[in-house]
Design a protein around this motif. Structure first.
Motif, PDB file in Angstrom:
ATOM      1  N   ARG A  87       0.845  -1.194   0.000  1.00 25.04           N
ATOM      2  CA  ARG A  87       0.000   0.000   0.000  1.00 25.04           C
ATOM      3  C   ARG A  87       0.881   1.244   0.000  1.00 25.04           C
ATOM      4  NH1 ARG A  87      -2.309   3.245   4.295  1.00 25.04           N
ATOM      5  NH2 ARG A  87      -4.129   4.338   3.529  1.00 25.04           N
ATOM      6  N   PRO A  88       0.825   2.053  -1.054  1.00 20.55           N
ATOM      7  CA  PRO A  88       1.566   3.310  -1.065  1.00 20.55           C
ATOM      8  C   PRO A  88       1.109   4.193   0.089  1.00 20.55           C
ATOM      9  CG  PRO A  88       0.788   2.762  -3.248  1.00 20.55           C
ATOM     10  CD  PRO A  88       0.109   1.816  -2.310  1.00 20.55           C
ATOM     11  N   ARG A  89       2.027   5.010   0.582  1.00 22.47           N
ATOM     12  CA  ARG A  89       1.707   5.835   1.733  1.00 22.47           C
ATOM     13  C   ARG A  89       2.238   7.240   1.561  1.00 22.47           C
ATOM     14  NH1 ARG A  89       1.101   3.473   6.563  1.00 22.47           N
ATOM     15  NH2 ARG A  89       0.374   5.541   7.120  1.00 22.47           N
ATOM     16  N   LEU A  90       1.674   8.165   2.304  1.00 27.67           N
ATOM     17  CA  LEU A  90       2.276   9.467   2.495  1.00 27.67           C
ATOM     18  C   LEU A  90       3.125   9.391   3.756  1.00 27.67           C
ATOM     19  CD1 LEU A  90      -0.530  12.112   1.805  1.00 27.67           C
ATOM     20  CD2 LEU A  90       1.329  11.416   0.307  1.00 27.67           C
ATOM     21  N   VAL A  91       4.363   9.827   3.660  1.00 27.95           N
ATOM     22  CA  VAL A  91       5.254   9.822   4.816  1.00 27.95           C
ATOM     23  C   VAL A  91       5.823  11.224   4.990  1.00 27.95           C
ATOM     24  CG1 VAL A  91       5.852   7.388   4.598  1.00 27.95           C
ATOM     25  CG2 VAL A  91       7.208   9.088   3.374  1.00 27.95           C
ATOM     26  N   LYS A  92       6.354  11.488   6.167  1.00 31.41           N
ATOM     27  CA  LYS A  92       6.950  12.786   6.435  1.00 31.41           C
ATOM     28  C   LYS A  92       8.454  12.653   6.569  1.00 31.41           C
ATOM     29  CE  LYS A  92       3.209  15.505   8.404  1.00 31.41           C
ATOM     30  NZ  LYS A  92       2.775  16.363   9.551  1.00 31.41           N
ATOM     31  N   ALA A  93       9.164  13.606   5.991  1.00 32.00           N
ATOM     32  CA  ALA A  93      10.616  13.620   6.089  1.00 32.00           C
ATOM     33  C   ALA A  93      11.020  14.203   7.438  1.00 32.00           C
ATOM     34  CB  ALA A  93      11.202  14.447   4.953  1.00 32.00           C
ATOM     35  N   LYS A  94      11.844  13.460   8.183  1.00 34.94           N
ATOM     36  CA  LYS A  94      12.353  13.939   9.463  1.00 34.94           C
ATOM     37  C   LYS A  94      13.824  14.329   9.376  1.00 34.94           C
ATOM     38  CE  LYS A  94       9.945  14.151  12.296  1.00 34.94           C
ATOM     39  NZ  LYS A  94       8.911  15.199  12.526  1.00 34.94           N
ATOM     40  N   ASP A  95      14.515  13.786   8.394  1.00 29.84           N
ATOM     41  CA  ASP A  95      15.930  14.101   8.226  1.00 29.84           C
ATOM     42  C   ASP A  95      16.345  13.691   6.821  1.00 29.84           C
ATOM     43  OD1 ASP A  95      18.448  15.006   8.851  1.00 29.84           O
ATOM     44  OD2 ASP A  95      18.729  13.693  10.596  1.00 29.84           O
ATOM     45  N   VAL A  96      17.439  14.254   6.352  1.00 27.06           N
ATOM     46  CA  VAL A  96      17.953  13.950   5.019  1.00 27.06           C
ATOM     47  C   VAL A  96      19.427  13.586   5.139  1.00 27.06           C
ATOM     48  CG1 VAL A  96      18.391  14.839   2.692  1.00 27.06           C
ATOM     49  CG2 VAL A  96      16.311  15.503   3.913  1.00 27.06           C
ATOM     50  N   GLY A  97      19.808  12.461   4.501  1.00 24.92           N
ATOM     51  CA  GLY A  97      21.187  12.011   4.532  1.00 24.92           C
ATOM     52  C   GLY A  97      21.912  12.347   3.236  1.00 24.92           C
ATOM     53  N   PHE A  98      23.128  12.855   3.367  1.00 25.43           N
ATOM     54  CA  PHE A  98      23.943  13.254   2.207  1.00 25.43           C
ATOM     55  C   PHE A  98      25.156  12.335   2.073  1.00 25.43           C
ATOM     56  CE2 PHE A  98      21.662  17.024   3.520  1.00 25.43           C
ATOM     57  CZ  PHE A  98      21.238  17.578   2.326  1.00 25.43           C
ATOM     58  N   TYR A  99      25.540  12.102   0.825  1.00 24.32           N
ATOM     59  CA  TYR A  99      26.714  11.290   0.530  1.00 24.32           C
ATOM     60  C   TYR A  99      27.571  12.033  -0.481  1.00 24.32           C
ATOM     61  CZ  TYR A  99      29.667   7.524  -1.228  1.00 24.32           C
ATOM     62  OH  TYR A  99      30.744   6.762  -1.593  1.00 24.32           O
ATOM     63  N   ARG A 100      28.893  11.968  -0.265  1.00 25.94           N
ATOM     64  CA  ARG A 100      29.794  12.665  -1.181  1.00 25.94           C
ATOM     65  C   ARG A 100      30.144  11.759  -2.343  1.00 25.94           C
ATOM     66  NH1 ARG A 100      35.164  16.179   0.442  1.00 25.94           N
ATOM     67  NH2 ARG A 100      35.496  17.106  -1.628  1.00 25.94           N
ATOM     68  N   ASP A 101      29.697  12.171  -3.521  1.00 31.71           N
ATOM     69  CA  ASP A 101      29.969  11.436  -4.758  1.00 31.71           C
ATOM     70  C   ASP A 101      31.017  12.224  -5.530  1.00 31.71           C
ATOM     71  OD1 ASP A 101      29.921   9.869  -6.991  1.00 31.71           O
ATOM     72  OD2 ASP A 101      27.954  10.535  -7.681  1.00 31.71           O
ATOM     73  N   THR A 102      32.251  11.769  -5.487  1.00 31.73           N
ATOM     74  CA  THR A 102      33.428  12.512  -5.995  1.00 31.73           C
ATOM     75  C   THR A 102      33.454  13.886  -5.317  1.00 31.73           C
ATOM     76  OG1 THR A 102      32.244  13.341  -7.957  1.00 31.73           O
ATOM     77  CG2 THR A 102      33.392  11.241  -8.171  1.00 31.73           C
ATOM     78  N   ALA A 103      33.269  14.967  -6.076  1.00 28.41           N
ATOM     79  CA  ALA A 103      33.362  16.301  -5.475  1.00 28.41           C
ATOM     80  C   ALA A 103      32.009  16.882  -5.111  1.00 28.41           C
ATOM     81  CB  ALA A 103      34.084  17.242  -6.441  1.00 28.41           C
ATOM     82  N   THR A 104      30.923  16.123  -5.343  1.00 25.67           N
ATOM     83  CA  THR A 104      29.566  16.645  -5.148  1.00 25.67           C
ATOM     84  C   THR A 104      28.856  15.910  -4.029  1.00 25.67           C
ATOM     85  OG1 THR A 104      29.447  17.115  -7.520  1.00 25.67           O
ATOM     86  CG2 THR A 104      27.384  17.122  -6.297  1.00 25.67           C
ATOM     87  N   TRP A 105      28.204  16.690  -3.158  1.00 27.94           N
ATOM     88  CA  TRP A 105      27.366  16.105  -2.120  1.00 27.94           C
ATOM     89  C   TRP A 105      25.940  15.985  -2.662  1.00 27.94           C
ATOM     90  CZ3 TRP A 105      28.730  14.330   2.722  1.00 27.94           C
ATOM     91  CH2 TRP A 105      30.035  14.601   3.141  1.00 27.94           C
TER      92      TRP A 105
END
Length: 423
Positions: free
Chosen positions: A113-131
């Motif tokens: 069942r698809p849902r609506l969810v709320k974002a509580k935090d966002v994770g970043f990853y460094r891909d070469t020189a770009t986050w």
């Protein structure tokens, strides 16, 4: 990166680890991180473009291009002081805290069942020189059952960004509106559930995407509870509502029409294209909870001498078939009902056989003034997905289908399936 994201969980830098941290320029503290700016990309991870930094009650923009340090403790930049400018939104940019956190996203990948969810935090990853923003910590009731999110040692419940569709219609500069293809694979009933959970602004964004496919939009609106149907058309012109009604099943169109204020009904009905208006007018003469009010007039009828092959060919030649086509009816040239044929009979029958030879003669029928309980009991007794409605002389008027009976016979609040399915 998607395939290896699960292995990168411990390497992610989280928004909540960065916000409020000091930003240093040439060894001196400039200010503190107020927000993080990302640029939305089409079918790709968003790029971290910079930071909103609070300096003397002014928000300035620190670009990610010249970062020398980005960690949980602090941020340092080689950007010259003269290059700092007040923050102005650029196309496709959104702010994490202001625009994304505690706002809804569609988690559509679940097969349950698809849902609506709320974002509580966002994770970043460094891909070469770009986050890049690659993961979102989501919050929703009964998360473990529905989301199957990956939980890390620090307590985050992660969902891959690409498995979520952010609702950012409230951000003027986002320039990324929800697109139909992002939600087209969902069943109309699933989208109706999302609309039931969404705020009015979010609901309008979802409905806005659906307008690219009027027929699909009509299927979704048919699944909505009456109050949500009214919300869906509240800001539309009479002509737009008339076009929507023309795409809906006649019985569902009547229900929506009757939910409007009396003074608006006539103008909306006048805006319905003539071919679709006639069956709606016909159904308006019946009580909404009677067989006549519940029935659809979009039924398939053939003469008894029509062969299976001829019937199949005519069905294939139609521009559109009723979405709830479980049975066909056999009638004489005056429209009197002679029998009923299940669609499944076409599969095993000899193509040269006549429909009359496979029809159930004297099938169960109801009159248009029969009430809901009579209709429901008869359909249950005979295991019918479609029940013929005839007038006093036996002329076929339409058929009541099971999808119109069920919502009226199960407990109130059935649309809110989250609680029921999670128990």
């Amino acid at each position: 990166m998607r395939a290896t994201l699960i292995h990168l969980m411990e390497q992610l830098l989280w928004f909540t680890e960065v916000v409020r941290n000091p930003v240093f320029v040439q060894g001196s503290e400039l200010g503190k991180v107020e927000d993080v700016v990302i640029r939305l990309e089409e079918s790709a991870y968003p790029v971290l473009t910079g930071f909103l930094v609070s300096v003397n009650d002014t928000s300035i923009f620190v670009s990610s291009d010249k970062l020398s340090v980005l960690s949980e403790e602090s941020i340092a930049t080689d950007q010259a002081l003269a290059e700092f400018t007040p923050f102005e939104r650029r196309p496709q940019e959104i702010l994490i805290e202001r625009d994304l956190l505690d706002h809804h996203l569609i988690w559509a990948k679940s097969k349950l069942r698809p849902r609506l969810v709320k974002a509580k935090d966002v994770g970043f990853y460094r891909d070469t020189a770009t986050w890049k923003a690659v993961s979102i910590d989501v919050a929703t009731a009964h998360r473990s059952r529905w989301l199957k999110a990956k939980r890390t040692s620090d307590g985050h419940s992660q969902v891959d960004w690409l498995d979520l569709v952010p609702l950012v219609g409230h951000v003027p500069t986002a320039r990324k509106r929800l697109e139909l293809r992002s939600i087209r694979k969902l069943h109309p009933a699933q989208l109706a559930d999302l609309l039931e959970e969404a705020s009015e602004v979010e609901g309008q964004e979802i409905l806005g995407a659906l307008q690219a496919d009027p027929e699909f939009e009509a299927d979704v609106v048919e699944e909505l509870a009456p109050a949500r149907q009214r919300d869906a058309i509240r800001h539309r012109t009479d002509d737009e509502v008339g076009e929507l009604l023309s795409e809906m099943e006649p019985d569902d169109a009547v229900d929506l029409l009757l939910s409007l204020d009396q003074e608006r009904r006539e103008s909306v009905l006048a805006a319905v294209p003539a071919p679709a208006r006639e069956p709606i007018n016909r159904l308006l003469h019946y009580h909404p909870e009677s067989a006549g009010g519940l029935m659809t007039t979009d039924v398939i009828c053939f003469s008894p001498t029509t062969t299976i092959a001829e019937a199949c060919e005519k069905l294939r030649g139609r521009e559109a078939l009723p979405h709830n086509l479980w049975s066909m009816f056999v009638t004489d040239r005056d429209g009197h009902l002679l029998g009923q044929v299940a669609i499944s009979a076409l599969i095993s029958a000899d193509p040269s056989d006549s429909l009359g030879s496979h029809a159930t003669t004297e099938p169960p029928v109801v009159r248009p003034d029969s009430d809901l309980s009579e209709v429901a009991v008869l359909m249950a007794d005979y295991n019918l997905a479609a029940l013929a409605v005839v007038d006093e002389s036996g002329v076929l008027l339409g058929a009541v289908t099971v999808d119109d009976v069920l919502p009226r016979t199960i407990a109130p609040g059935w649309r809110r399936r989250q609680e029921a399915l999670s128990e």
